[in-house]
Design a protein around this motif. Structure first.
Motif, PDB file in Angstrom:
ATOM      1  N   PRO A  27       0.822  -1.216   0.000  1.00 19.35           N
ATOM      2  CA  PRO A  27       0.000   0.000   0.000  1.00 19.35           C
ATOM      3  C   PRO A  27       0.853   1.261   0.000  1.00 19.35           C
ATOM      4  O   PRO A  27       1.993   1.262   0.465  1.00 19.35           O
ATOM      5  N   LYS A  28       0.284   2.338  -0.525  1.00 14.57           N
ATOM      6  CA  LYS A  28       0.979   3.617  -0.536  1.00 14.57           C
ATOM      7  C   LYS A  28       1.067   4.174   0.877  1.00 14.57           C
ATOM      8  O   LYS A  28       0.113   4.123   1.649  1.00 14.57           O
ATOM      9  N   LEU A  29       2.238   4.698   1.216  1.00 12.11           N
ATOM     10  CA  LEU A  29       2.465   5.221   2.557  1.00 12.11           C
ATOM     11  C   LEU A  29       2.123   6.702   2.629  1.00 12.11           C
ATOM     12  O   LEU A  29       2.522   7.494   1.774  1.00 12.11           O
ATOM     13  N   THR A  30       1.377   7.076   3.648  1.00 11.24           N
ATOM     14  CA  THR A  30       1.202   8.477   4.011  1.00 11.24           C
ATOM     15  C   THR A  30       2.169   8.771   5.152  1.00 11.24           C
ATOM     16  O   THR A  30       2.947   7.895   5.580  1.00 11.24           O
ATOM     17  N   MET A  31       2.130   9.975   5.682  1.00 11.07           N
ATOM     18  CA  MET A  31       2.980  10.316   6.818  1.00 11.07           C
ATOM     19  C   MET A  31       2.591   9.538   8.072  1.00 11.07           C
ATOM     20  O   MET A  31       3.448   9.172   8.888  1.00 11.07           O
ATOM     21  N   LEU A  32       1.287   9.228   8.235  1.00 13.04           N
ATOM     22  CA  LEU A  32       0.802   8.662   9.488  1.00 13.04           C
ATOM     23  C   LEU A  32       1.456   7.330   9.869  1.00 13.04           C
ATOM     24  O   LEU A  32       1.854   7.158  11.026  1.00 13.04           O
ATOM     25  N   PRO A  33       1.583   6.340   8.964  1.00 13.95           N
ATOM     26  CA  PRO A  33       2.234   5.083   9.373  1.00 13.95           C
ATOM     27  C   PRO A  33       3.669   5.291   9.867  1.00 13.95           C
ATOM     28  O   PRO A  33       4.086   4.655  10.842  1.00 13.95           O
ATOM     29  N   LEU A  34       4.410   6.185   9.216  1.00 10.08           N
ATOM     30  CA  LEU A  34       5.786   6.441   9.648  1.00 10.08           C
ATOM     31  C   LEU A  34       5.803   7.134  11.005  1.00 10.08           C
ATOM     32  O   LEU A  34       6.652   6.838  11.856  1.00 10.08           O
ATOM     33  N   LEU A  35       4.856   8.034  11.228  1.00 10.53           N
ATOM     34  CA  LEU A  35       4.768   8.694  12.530  1.00 10.53           C
ATOM     35  C   LEU A  35       4.437   7.689  13.624  1.00 10.53           C
ATOM     36  O   LEU A  35       4.987   7.739  14.734  1.00 10.53           O
ATOM     37  N   ILE A  36       3.552   6.740  13.325  1.00 11.28           N
ATOM     38  CA  ILE A  36       3.186   5.728  14.319  1.00 11.28           C
ATOM     39  C   ILE A  36       4.384   4.852  14.665  1.00 11.28           C
ATOM     40  O   ILE A  36       4.603   4.497  15.828  1.00 11.28           O
ATOM     41  N   VAL A  37       5.187   4.495  13.653  1.00  9.72           N
ATOM     42  CA  VAL A  37       6.410   3.731  13.930  1.00  9.72           C
ATOM     43  C   VAL A  37       7.303   4.510  14.886  1.00  9.72           C
ATOM     44  O   VAL A  37       7.842   3.951  15.858  1.00  9.72           O
ATOM     45  N   ALA A  38       7.461   5.808  14.630  1.00  7.75           N
ATOM     46  CA  ALA A  38       8.292   6.639  15.504  1.00  7.75           C
ATOM     47  C   ALA A  38       7.717   6.716  16.913  1.00  7.75           C
ATOM     48  O   ALA A  38       8.452   6.649  17.908  1.00  7.75           O
ATOM     49  N   ILE A  39       6.400   6.838  17.020  1.00  7.15           N
ATOM     50  CA  ILE A  39       5.752   6.889  18.336  1.00  7.15           C
ATOM     51  C   ILE A  39       6.023   5.601  19.111  1.00  7.15           C
ATOM     52  O   ILE A  39       6.378   5.630  20.297  1.00  7.15           O
ATOM     53  N   CYS A  40       5.853   4.473  18.436  1.00  7.58           N
ATOM     54  CA  CYS A  40       6.049   3.181  19.105  1.00  7.58           C
ATOM     55  C   CYS A  40       7.511   2.972  19.496  1.00  7.58           C
ATOM     56  O   CYS A  40       7.806   2.343  20.522  1.00  7.58           O
ATOM     57  N   ARG A  41       8.448   3.477  18.684  1.00  4.12           N
ATOM     58  CA  ARG A  41       9.873   3.316  18.992  1.00  4.12           C
ATOM     59  C   ARG A  41      10.284   4.119  20.231  1.00  4.12           C
ATOM     60  O   ARG A  41      11.198   3.716  20.963  1.00  4.12           O
ATOM     61  N   THR A  42       9.640   5.255  20.447  1.00  2.08           N
ATOM     62  CA  THR A  42      10.059   6.125  21.552  1.00  2.08           C
ATOM     63  C   THR A  42       9.283   5.883  22.849  1.00  2.08           C
ATOM     64  O   THR A  42       9.758   6.246  23.922  1.00  2.08           O
ATOM     65  N   LEU A  43       8.114   5.273  22.780  1.00  3.13           N
ATOM     66  CA  LEU A  43       7.299   5.095  23.987  1.00  3.13           C
ATOM     67  C   LEU A  43       7.932   4.234  25.079  1.00  3.13           C
ATOM     68  O   LEU A  43       7.688   4.495  26.264  1.00  3.13           O
ATOM     69  N   PRO A  44       8.713   3.182  24.748  1.00  2.00           N
ATOM     70  CA  PRO A  44       9.276   2.374  25.837  1.00  2.00           C
ATOM     71  C   PRO A  44      10.093   3.168  26.855  1.00  2.00           C
ATOM     72  O   PRO A  44      10.158   2.791  28.029  1.00  2.00           O
ATOM     73  N   ASP A  45      10.695   4.280  26.424  1.00  2.00           N
ATOM     74  CA  ASP A  45      11.457   5.114  27.358  1.00  2.00           C
ATOM     75  C   ASP A  45      10.576   6.097  28.121  1.00  2.00           C
ATOM     76  O   ASP A  45      11.058   6.790  29.019  1.00  2.00           O
ATOM     77  N   PHE A  46       9.303   6.169  27.762  1.00  2.00           N
ATOM     78  CA  PHE A  46       8.376   7.096  28.414  1.00  2.00           C
ATOM     79  C   PHE A  46       7.066   6.373  28.728  1.00  2.00           C
ATOM     80  O   PHE A  46       6.000   6.694  28.191  1.00  2.00           O
ATOM     81  N   PRO A  47       7.118   5.358  29.603  1.00  2.00           N
ATOM     82  CA  PRO A  47       5.939   4.515  29.859  1.00  2.00           C
ATOM     83  C   PRO A  47       4.773   5.269  30.478  1.00  2.00           C
ATOM     84  O   PRO A  47       3.630   4.808  30.409  1.00  2.00           O
ATOM     85  N   MET A  48       5.039   6.440  31.082  1.00  2.00           N
ATOM     86  CA  MET A  48       3.942   7.186  31.689  1.00  2.00           C
ATOM     87  C   MET A  48       2.967   7.756  30.659  1.00  2.00           C
ATOM     88  O   MET A  48       1.862   8.148  31.002  1.00  2.00           O
ATOM     89  N   LEU A  49       3.390   7.761  29.369  1.00  2.00           N
ATOM     90  CA  LEU A  49       2.516   8.285  28.323  1.00  2.00           C
ATOM     91  C   LEU A  49       1.611   7.210  27.718  1.00  2.00           C
ATOM     92  O   LEU A  49       0.501   7.506  27.278  1.00  2.00           O
ATOM     93  N   ASN A  50       2.110   5.969  27.683  1.00  2.00           N
ATOM     94  CA  ASN A  50       1.327   4.858  27.139  1.00  2.00           C
ATOM     95  C   ASN A  50       0.584   4.196  28.305  1.00  2.00           C
ATOM     96  O   ASN A  50       0.922   3.095  28.741  1.00  2.00           O
ATOM     97  N   ALA A  51      -0.424   4.903  28.808  1.00  2.00           N
ATOM     98  CA  ALA A  51      -1.042   4.489  30.072  1.00  2.00           C
ATOM     99  C   ALA A  51      -2.505   4.899  30.115  1.00  2.00           C
ATOM    100  O   ALA A  51      -2.994   5.685  29.293  1.00  2.00           O
TER     101      ALA A  51
END
Length: 400
Positions: free
Chosen positions: A219-243
């Motif tokens: 499928p064609k990529l928009t900005m959103l899938p790449l942003l979600i990958v970035a969000i998921c990559r950074t959340l483990p260091d900030f667990p208080m946000l994924n709560a």
């Protein structure tokens, strides 16, 4: 003459009652077998009720906005002959909101399958059934509703339609009332704060263009899938946000997996389908899931499971994103991220040989709203800065 009591069926979500969203009949109206009676709404789904018998409506359970218990009488219909009452309410599957139970088999005429009630309604509206798009094996009332909403874009205009409209008073019920209640509760209970940062997405946009050029059957990529990958990559260091914060119990649950809510605008209002285990999906898998869930929400086919259980939400208005937003948190989550519109701006960049030069860059403001009871301002700012570093060096999205 005999009377038949149509009891509200078990919609299959473990609910005890449903809200009357709209009546399609009134007392004294003639209803045919398979004719529409009412639209009923649970917490997540809207289901269309159809009459299993033909006759005259003599009683209605209430008005739009009223709640009716499962198994309670919704409509009383006077029939020409005695009809056996069902011992238990039939179970109507709500995995497909707007589902219609067809009491008699739909008839094929001119190569189109539709029930007599659907054909009669289409004839009254002057709609050619062969022009109506439908996903299932036969045309339903919901397909006619969709044609009426979007058909004008295809040159269709309802008979005697006027370009002017009178003032109207609209009762806030159904999905719109749920949205109003949820938004009010979020603002009432959650002390919001919003942090906004500018991010240079030039490199990510260039990488996205390269990925799309060689995507093949993916499928064609928009900005959103790449942003979600970035969000998921950074959340483990900030667990208080994924709560999620249970303020009544005084308990914060920090999640190890990312079930990412994706705010989507629909005709019924704002809905938030959830991408399960987003941390395990690559950009193309995310793109596929985004399209699937957005379509399910738009057409009213999203299931209760697909509309619940999020741990953090992303909300985007796409090209309408504006300069900055202050998104409202999807309670009981504690954070919501809002990417804004990408614009081209002049920026200073370091030259390879020293000094600086002014170049054209693609920039995007990123907003995050947080629950200040759980998330400190420093943590929110630190998270966005980590997200900024990853987005501005997008090759890291694919690094182990």
């Amino acid at each position: 003459m005999a009377r038949f009591s149509f009891r509200l069926p078990d919609i299959g979500e473990g609910i005890s009652e449903a809200e009357i969203v709209a009546w399609h009949v009134g007392v004294g109206d003639r209803v045919e077998e398979d004719g529409r009676l009412a639209d009923m709404m649970t917490d997540k789904a809207t289901v269309e009720m159809e009459s299993p018998v033909a006759g005259t409506v003599v009683e209605l359970a209430g008005e739009p906005g009223d709640q009716v218990a499962i198994g309670a009488t919704l409509v009383v219909i006077e029939t020409a002959e005695e009809v056996v009452q069902p011992a238990e309410p039939e179970r109507v599957e709500a995995e497909n909101p707007g589902l219609e139970e067809v009491a008699i088999p739909p008839r094929e005429r001119g190569g189109v399958l539709a029930s007599p009630a659907v054909r009669a309604r289409a004839a009254d509206l002057g709609i050619d059934l062969s022009a109506v798009h439908h996903d299932g094996p036969h045309i339903r009332h919901a397909d006619l509703d969709a044609y009426l909403r979007y058909g004008s874009a295809q040159g269709y205009r309802a008979p005697n339609a006027s370009r002017t409209r009178p003032d109207e008073t609209v009762k806030v019920i159904g999905m719109r009332r749920r949205i109003a209640e949820n938004m009010a509760a979020a603002k009432r209970h959650i002390p919001h704060f919003t942090y906004v940062e500018e991010i240079d997405v030039t490199a990510m946009e260039a990488m996205r263009a390269d990925l799309n050029a060689g995507r093949g059957s993916r499928p064609k990529l928009t900005m959103l899938p790449l942003l979600i990958v970035a969000i998921c990559r950074t959340l483990p260091d900030f667990p208080m946000l994924n709560a999620r914060y249970d303020d009544e119990a005084g308990v914060v649950t920090r999640f190890g997996r990312v079930h990412l809510g994706m705010a989507a605008q629909t005709d019924a209002g704002l809905m938030v389908p959830v991408i399960r285990d987003a941390q395990d999906l690559n950009p193309w898998q995310l793109a596929t899931e985004i399209v699937r869930l957005a379509e399910a929400a738009r057409t009213g086919k999203a299931t209760s499971e697909e509309l619940s259980g999020g741990t953090i939400t992303v909300t985007s208005l796409g090209p309408l994103g504006g300069i900055a937003t202050t998104p409202v948190i999807n309670r009981p989550e504690v954070a919501i991220i809002g990417p804004n519109r990408i614009v081209e701006r002049p920026v200073f960049r370091a030259r390879a040989g020293g000094g600086e030069e002014i170049v054209k860059a693609k920039c995007m403001n990123l907003s995050i709203s947080c629950d200040h009871r759980v998330v400190d301002g420093h943590d929110a700012a630190s998270y966005v800065q980590a997200l900024k570093r990853l987005i501005e060096t997008p090759v890291l999205l694919f690094a182990d």
